[in-house]
Design an enzyme around this catalytic site. Sequence first.
Site, PDB file in Angstrom:
ATOM      1  N   ARG A  49       0.810  -1.221   0.000  1.00 26.77           N
ATOM      2  CA  ARG A  49       0.000   0.000   0.000  1.00 26.77           C
ATOM      3  C   ARG A  49       0.845   1.274   0.000  1.00 26.77           C
ATOM      4  O   ARG A  49       0.655   2.168  -0.836  1.00 26.77           O
ATOM      5  CB  ARG A  49      -0.905   0.047   1.246  1.00 26.77           C
ATOM      6  CG  ARG A  49      -2.190  -0.711   1.112  1.00 26.77           C
ATOM      7  CD  ARG A  49      -2.538  -1.302   2.443  1.00 26.77           C
ATOM      8  NE  ARG A  49      -1.530  -2.296   2.757  1.00 26.77           N
ATOM      9  CZ  ARG A  49      -1.629  -3.580   2.396  1.00 26.77           C
ATOM     10  NH1 ARG A  49      -2.699  -4.005   1.807  1.00 26.77           N
ATOM     11  NH2 ARG A  49      -0.652  -4.436   2.648  1.00 26.77           N
ATOM     12  N   THR A  50       1.783   1.390   0.941  1.00 23.56           N
ATOM     13  CA  THR A  50       2.508   2.646   1.123  1.00 23.56           C
ATOM     14  C   THR A  50       3.335   2.967  -0.115  1.00 23.56           C
ATOM     15  O   THR A  50       3.361   4.096  -0.592  1.00 23.56           O
ATOM     16  CB  THR A  50       3.409   2.546   2.370  1.00 23.56           C
ATOM     17  OG1 THR A  50       2.630   2.010   3.441  1.00 23.56           O
ATOM     18  CG2 THR A  50       3.966   3.893   2.769  1.00 23.56           C
ATOM     19  N   HIS A 104       4.854   5.551  11.719  1.00 28.54           N
ATOM     20  CA  HIS A 104       4.370   5.440  10.331  1.00 28.54           C
ATOM     21  C   HIS A 104       3.439   6.641  10.148  1.00 28.54           C
ATOM     22  O   HIS A 104       2.212   6.512  10.138  1.00 28.54           O
ATOM     23  CB  HIS A 104       3.644   4.105  10.148  1.00 28.54           C
ATOM     24  CG  HIS A 104       3.343   3.725   8.732  1.00 28.54           C
ATOM     25  ND1 HIS A 104       3.475   4.604   7.659  1.00 28.54           N
ATOM     26  CD2 HIS A 104       2.895   2.546   8.198  1.00 28.54           C
ATOM     27  CE1 HIS A 104       3.131   3.975   6.547  1.00 28.54           C
ATOM     28  NE2 HIS A 104       2.779   2.742   6.840  1.00 28.54           N
ATOM     29  N   ARG A 131      11.249   3.739   3.729  1.00 28.03           N
ATOM     30  CA  ARG A 131      10.816   2.723   4.697  1.00 28.03           C
ATOM     31  C   ARG A 131      12.048   1.916   5.078  1.00 28.03           C
ATOM     32  O   ARG A 131      12.820   1.502   4.201  1.00 28.03           O
ATOM     33  CB  ARG A 131       9.758   1.797   4.102  1.00 28.03           C
ATOM     34  CG  ARG A 131       9.483   0.609   5.018  1.00 28.03           C
ATOM     35  CD  ARG A 131       8.257  -0.150   4.669  1.00 28.03           C
ATOM     36  NE  ARG A 131       7.059   0.611   4.972  1.00 28.03           N
ATOM     37  CZ  ARG A 131       5.832   0.094   4.977  1.00 28.03           C
ATOM     38  NH1 ARG A 131       5.659  -1.193   4.699  1.00 28.03           N
ATOM     39  NH2 ARG A 131       4.782   0.840   5.254  1.00 28.03           N
ATOM     40  N   LYS A 141      25.514  -6.012  -1.037  1.00 29.67           N
ATOM     41  CA  LYS A 141      26.984  -6.116  -1.082  1.00 29.67           C
ATOM     42  C   LYS A 141      27.579  -5.293   0.050  1.00 29.67           C
ATOM     43  O   LYS A 141      28.676  -4.775  -0.051  1.00 29.67           O
ATOM     44  CB  LYS A 141      27.497  -5.614  -2.434  1.00 29.67           C
ATOM     45  CG  LYS A 141      26.956  -6.380  -3.628  1.00 29.67           C
ATOM     46  CD  LYS A 141      27.482  -5.748  -4.922  1.00 29.67           C
ATOM     47  CE  LYS A 141      26.661  -6.130  -6.110  1.00 29.67           C
ATOM     48  NZ  LYS A 141      26.882  -5.231  -7.252  1.00 29.67           N
TER      49      LYS A 141
END
Length: 309
Positions: free
Chosen positions: A61-62, A139, A111, A89
Amino acid sequence: MTTSQLSTPHVLGIKYLTESDIQLIFETAESFKEVINRPIKKVPSLRDVTVANLFFEYSTRTRLSFELAEKRLSADVVNFSASSSSVKKWETLLDTVNNILSMKVDMVVMRHPAPGAPAFLSRHIDAHIINAGDGTHEHPTQALLDAFSMREKLGDLAGKKVAIMGDILHSRVALSNIFCLQKLGAQVVVCGPPTLIPKYIDRMGVGVEYNLRRALEWCDVANILRIQLERQDIKYFPSLREYAQFYGVNKQLLNSLKKEVVIMHPGPINRGVEITSDVADSDQSIILQQVENGVAIRMAILYLLAAKR
Ligand code: CP
């Protein structure tokens, strides 16, 4: 009184926003909601602005909502996903982001599983940062779209009663919702098994209720959260079946209340665990309105931060 500019160059958490900031975001989102319901959904507001979406953790969703919001505003968009990048890496977060910024990026949506990662970046790079969820911390855009959706349904949130239910201990949505709702004058109760309610949370001025029926009888809105099994390193309850029996919201329980409770969920939903399908898909549920409002809220934040450049 609402101001015309955000008080902050970044949106790192609801904790750092004023009530005026929140009202300004809501007013701006109302205009953008009108835009995204037109036949031509695009405006040129962010032409010449480049936004990087950096997702170091899974999201549906986000991530889609931010990308759509950016494209509706005519921004140039680059997407980064940790699982297919040089993070594998051992490149550091700062090196990764500085490399991306060298490509002349103006805003970063991030995020990350580590609480505080967006705040760390904001101290080291010259771009506006939007926190799209940092570990178990905050959030903010979810809380804003939640409060915006509640306000659309119930009007002014001052004095409204909101129960946040489920895995409060591991939830960034719960913390951001608590900050946001309190700034808007709502009353908040958290409800769940004792093992999933943080100790001393009452010191934040929220009520604690361990009984699901009592919480539902009290509230105007139930914001139901999923069990975050991916963040649980030990067992917090015997089984999902037992959790569903004691803390699952089902239609029979809702029908037995003498009032209508507004049902919300930030997603992803675990149907049959914290919520049954007949509740998630019922007329009481505004879950899909939350998703629609997410695009308007994110457009508002991008637009208001771009205005500070
Ligand atoms: N509500 C929410 O943050 O969902 P995603 O994890 O799919 O982005």
